[in-house]
Scaffold this active site. Sequence first.
Site, PDB file in Angstrom:
ATOM      1  N   GLU A 179       6.881  20.968 -18.906  1.00 47.55           N
ATOM      2  CA  GLU A 179       6.234  19.774 -19.426  1.00 47.55           C
ATOM      3  C   GLU A 179       5.324  20.144 -20.591  1.00 47.55           C
ATOM      4  OE1 GLU A 179       3.553  18.331 -16.473  1.00 47.55           O
ATOM      5  OE2 GLU A 179       2.454  17.064 -17.877  1.00 47.55           O
TER       6      GLU A 179
ATOM      7  N   ASP B  51      -0.685  17.577 -11.118  1.00 49.89           N
ATOM      8  CA  ASP B  51      -1.548  16.394 -11.139  1.00 49.89           C
ATOM      9  C   ASP B  51      -0.689  15.126 -11.171  1.00 49.89           C
ATOM     10  OD1 ASP B  51      -0.484  16.340 -13.668  1.00 49.89           O
ATOM     11  OD2 ASP B  51      -2.355  16.824 -14.704  1.00 49.89           O
TER      12      ASP B  51
ATOM     13  N   ASP C  13       2.758  20.017 -14.168  1.00 51.28           N
ATOM     14  CA  ASP C  13       1.419  20.238 -13.643  1.00 51.28           C
ATOM     15  C   ASP C  13       1.267  19.637 -12.256  1.00 51.28           C
ATOM     16  OD1 ASP C  13       0.740  21.540 -15.902  1.00 51.28           O
ATOM     17  OD2 ASP C  13      -0.270  19.829 -16.856  1.00 51.28           O
TER      18      ASP C  13
ATOM     19  N   ASP D 297       0.037  13.026 -13.565  1.00 53.13           N
ATOM     20  CA  ASP D 297       1.005  12.966 -14.660  1.00 53.13           C
ATOM     21  C   ASP D 297       2.206  13.858 -14.375  1.00 53.13           C
ATOM     22  OD1 ASP D 297      -0.233  11.126 -16.197  1.00 53.13           O
ATOM     23  OD2 ASP D 297      -1.189  12.564 -17.559  1.00 53.13           O
TER      24      ASP D 297
END
Length: 643
Positions: free
Chosen positions: A433, A508, A506, A510
């Site tokens: 990403e 998280d 990641d 997102d």
Amino acid sequence: MSQESEYGAGQIQVLEGLEAVRKRPAMYIGSTDARGLHHLVYEVVDNSIDEALAGHCDDITVTINADDSVTVSDDGRGIPVDTHDEYERPALEVILTVLHAGGKFDNKSYQVSGGLHGVGVSVVNALSERLEAEVKRDGAVFRHAFEAGEPVGDMERVRDMDDDEETGTEVTFWPDTGVFETGDFSFSTLSNRLRELAFLNSGVRITLRDERQETEDDEAIEETYEYEGGIREFVEYLNETRSVMHEDVIYFEDEEQNIQVEVAMQATEDLQGSIHAFANNINTREGGTHLTGFKTALTRVINDYGNENDLLGDIDGNLKGEDIREGLTAVISIKHPDPQFEGQTKTKLGNSEVRGIVEGAMHEQLGTYFEEHPDTAEAIVVKAVEAAKARKAAQKAEELTRRKSALESTSLPGKLADCQTKDPEEAELFIAEGDSAGGSAKQARNPEFQAVLPIKGKILNVEKHRLDRILENDEIRNMITAIGAGIGDEFDIDDVRYKKIIMATDADVDGAHIRTLMLTFFYRHMRPLLEGGYVYATQPPLYRIRYRGETYDAMTEAERDEIVEEKCDGSPTQVQRFKGLGEMNPEQLWETTMNPDNRILKQITVEDAAAADKMFSVLMGDAVEPRKQFIKDHAPEAEWIDI
Ligand code: 0RA
């Protein structure tokens, strides 16, 4: 004294049978991982379902007990307890210790289990440390216990009952921890399958209880599945978040040559079709004759209707099956006295007579439905015509990319840092990403076998676009060319360039979103990749803790606290929080996320196509409320989306 003089011939056969199962469990239940573990439950439940289909049982309860054993109880006739002529043992004992004994006891006119792994409860017994059976029949309660499949003592008549009519079977088993890689039953896995069984067998009530954790008010978690409407309600459930094109689910059933056929379908404005075929309650993922019969008749009926009513003017020739199936939700369920399962995973129905039976029934009944509901018929044809136009546009786009790439010196995407090996077995593709994580990964990787493709954040939500639009998206085109096996109907798993495709995002929100977008794409357009187990997600640590020259990585806050207390005497030298992959230096990224010796990868599998379809339509479709509810329901697990 030799063994032979201790045991009768029947007993030797029993022991040999049990030993064979314990030696090669995978031969009998497919595998010894989580899938095999859950299979034990299904094996027992199948017997109860058979009782239900024979009209003797309507209530089945599955309980995950606090000690990780499972109890399956039903209100069927109860496993017979009288003495078996050949074995001179109680039938209950024979059924639980002799392979494939179950079916021979009863001239069941209709035995549906015995399909995929339908090996009988004796296999569950052989693979359990302990199993206890309690049977109510003939006005009494009987009990028998087993260890590693062998009887412990004799069957006991525990007590008489006041109610002569009360009957049923209750089986509790403790899976053998030496056989299975895990003993952790998943509520959601069991729930998906039991719900599916309740849809497929209308009228049966199935309750799932989890006594491992209690809710706030000290109640065990419990769900009950009961669908009078059967597969009609299955289709409604799958379409909960889709915009349907007609209120009522189209449904019909037929029986010929002792083969029962049921079809339920409903067209939606969606772009993704969702067609699920079952034979004897088994999800025939590889399709087969029932599905072929369904598709052939559907294509013919709709083309006939379109031609007769001059609705196909805008396209040359006829509609293709895939145009018609766009946005169609359907469940086909057949029950066959002697099903033949073929294919790599034995989930393809082979009985040739089924094709014509389904095709004939479909042709007649769908034809009638269309005559009676011309508005619905017209809407379905008009939508299929649109799909055909989009398909033709996509074909042009595909031809364009093919021609373009043929002209370029290399057909691989410029952003891809490919690996040296050309052996897919060894090769890994990291889809990273963002450019910074991608850049780090390119420096960190072992170029011999690790390739890196950076993608820009949020890729297109393929749930909402047709293939022509999807192919215009650069990130998606790069993934298609890097993976190298085509897309959609043209996808060929044998052409994949990497057998590990690793989503490096990641840890998280997102990251979770991007992973979901990628998974939606793989699921809708490269499904064999998921079915083959080629798709993984990295699980980078959240914290790195240093103390006295040692480094420790923690995946969660709780783990960090534990390490700080236990390894660092409460005062670590340094605690670093990794916000994202892009913030790690290449060396850290290699150590924590890419090095096969240290990294933790999560393999993404599709256990249950209907559940996955439901999840993607809820998460990625238009309806907002059901999505909120779904996320609420799954919030504790939502960090990782298991399909
Ligand atoms: C053999 C024969 C009969 C019933 C069953 C097995 C049976 C097995 C299981 C396993 C779980 N629940 C079950 N319920 C029934 C027929 C007995 C008769 O004819 O009364």
